[in-house]
Design a protein around this motif. Structure first.
Motif, PDB file in Angstrom:
ATOM      1  N   ALA A 197      -7.452  -3.937   5.300  1.00  0.00           N
ATOM      2  CA  ALA A 197      -8.433  -3.987   6.379  1.00  0.00           C
ATOM      3  C   ALA A 197      -8.148  -2.960   7.470  1.00  0.00           C
ATOM      4  CB  ALA A 197      -8.479  -5.385   6.986  1.00  0.00           C
ATOM      5  N   GLU A 198      -6.881  -2.526   7.568  1.00  0.00           N
ATOM      6  CA  GLU A 198      -6.469  -1.612   8.625  1.00  0.00           C
ATOM      7  C   GLU A 198      -6.257  -0.185   8.141  1.00  0.00           C
ATOM      8  OE1 GLU A 198      -6.342  -2.840  11.663  1.00  0.00           O
ATOM      9  OE2 GLU A 198      -6.783  -4.853  10.938  1.00  0.00           O
ATOM     10  N   ILE A 199      -6.392   0.065   6.841  1.00  0.00           N
ATOM     11  CA  ILE A 199      -6.092   1.391   6.286  1.00  0.00           C
ATOM     12  C   ILE A 199      -7.388   2.169   6.084  1.00  0.00           C
ATOM     13  CG2 ILE A 199      -5.059   2.653   4.368  1.00  0.00           C
ATOM     14  CD1 ILE A 199      -3.301   0.234   3.813  1.00  0.00           C
ATOM     15  N   PRO A 200      -7.590   3.271   6.788  1.00  0.00           N
ATOM     16  CA  PRO A 200      -8.836   4.037   6.649  1.00  0.00           C
ATOM     17  C   PRO A 200      -9.068   4.502   5.209  1.00  0.00           C
ATOM     18  CG  PRO A 200      -7.574   4.804   8.549  1.00  0.00           C
ATOM     19  CD  PRO A 200      -6.683   3.863   7.781  1.00  0.00           C
ATOM     20  N   VAL A 201     -10.330   4.515   4.813  1.00  0.00           N
ATOM     21  CA  VAL A 201     -10.703   5.065   3.509  1.00  0.00           C
ATOM     22  C   VAL A 201     -10.466   6.573   3.542  1.00  0.00           C
ATOM     23  CG1 VAL A 201     -12.629   5.509   1.933  1.00  0.00           C
ATOM     24  CG2 VAL A 201     -12.369   3.253   3.005  1.00  0.00           C
TER      25      VAL A 201
END
Length: 238
Positions: A197-201
């Motif tokens: 949820a916190e890791i950018p695509v």
């Protein structure tokens, strides 16, 4: 895209939610598996393939390879199937075709078995080129479209290096080996305790322009020198 959507639907209500990392996905935002590119907000993150956005570039490449081209075929998953990446690819292709003065001839397919019939129908439409978008259903049968393009002596602008190796004239898409490394890094971060949820695509770190010169000779076109100079991979063939 369909595989990631299915995995997300199967896990989104679990507690704890199983992390999902996709290695290639056309548009994760419109596909509904994340809420934001920089902050996904779900149990999903990964590497976007840009397969939809690059559809415009494939059509522009055809217009450079075959100046004055007027009719281009595009096989695609039918809109009713709900593949958002495939649908967006068509929207982008239609908008690009309009700006280039090209008539885009659509060939929708609803299942894998429809691809052979769609490829056969292309023969009767007097098209001068063919493109594919971010469309896993069509990619799964790319061989039949390549065979049709070579038989009809029309240039096919495909997505990746593997499709060009099979005989597509030109391809523009991510280097999957590099994207795989990027996905591995994201997976490592999750295994170390970060939440998807916190890791950018991520977006592909490297794009590949590939050209098959054997196909170029077989269909009787001449790829401009400036495009050849920009190519990352040139397949000479026999």
């Amino acid at each position: 895209t369909p595989a990631t959507q299915t995995a997300y639907q199967a896990t989104k209500n679990r507690s704890p939610r199983t992390p999902i990392v996709f290695g290639s996905m056309g548009d994760p935002l419109i596909s509904g598996v994340i809420h934001d590119i920089q902050r996904p907000g779900t149990n999903v993150t990964g590497v976007a393939s840009l397969s939809t956005e690059l559809t415009a570039q494939r059509l522009k490449l055809l217009s450079r390879i075959k100046p004055g081209i007027k009719r281009v075929a595009m096989p695609h998953t039918s809109r009713e199937a709900g593949d958002v990446a495939a649908n967006k690819s068509v929207d982008i292709a239609e908008a690009t075709a309009e700006t280039l003065g090209i008539e885009l001839i659509l060939f929708p397919v609803a299942s894998a078995k429809d691809n052979a019939a769609a490829a056969l129908r292309i023969s009767g439409e007097n098209v001068e080129g063919m493109i594919v978008g971010g469309d896993s259903l069509v990619w799964g049968a790319i061989d039949v479209y390549i065979a049709r393009a070579i038989s009809e002596k029309i240039p096919l602008a495909a997505f990746d290096l593997a499709q060009v190796k099979k005989g597509a004239l030109i391809g523009f898409g991510p280097d999957y080996a590099v994207s795989g490394e990027q996905a591995a890094v994201l997976s490592h971060q999750i295994l170390r305790g970060l939440s998807p949820a916190e890791i950018p695509v991520a977006v592909p770190r490297k794009l590949i322009l590939a050209i098959n010169r054997a196909t170029e000779r077989a269909i009787g076109v001449n790829i401009p020198d400036d495009i050849l100079r920009k190519a990352d991979v040139i397949i000479e063939g026999e």
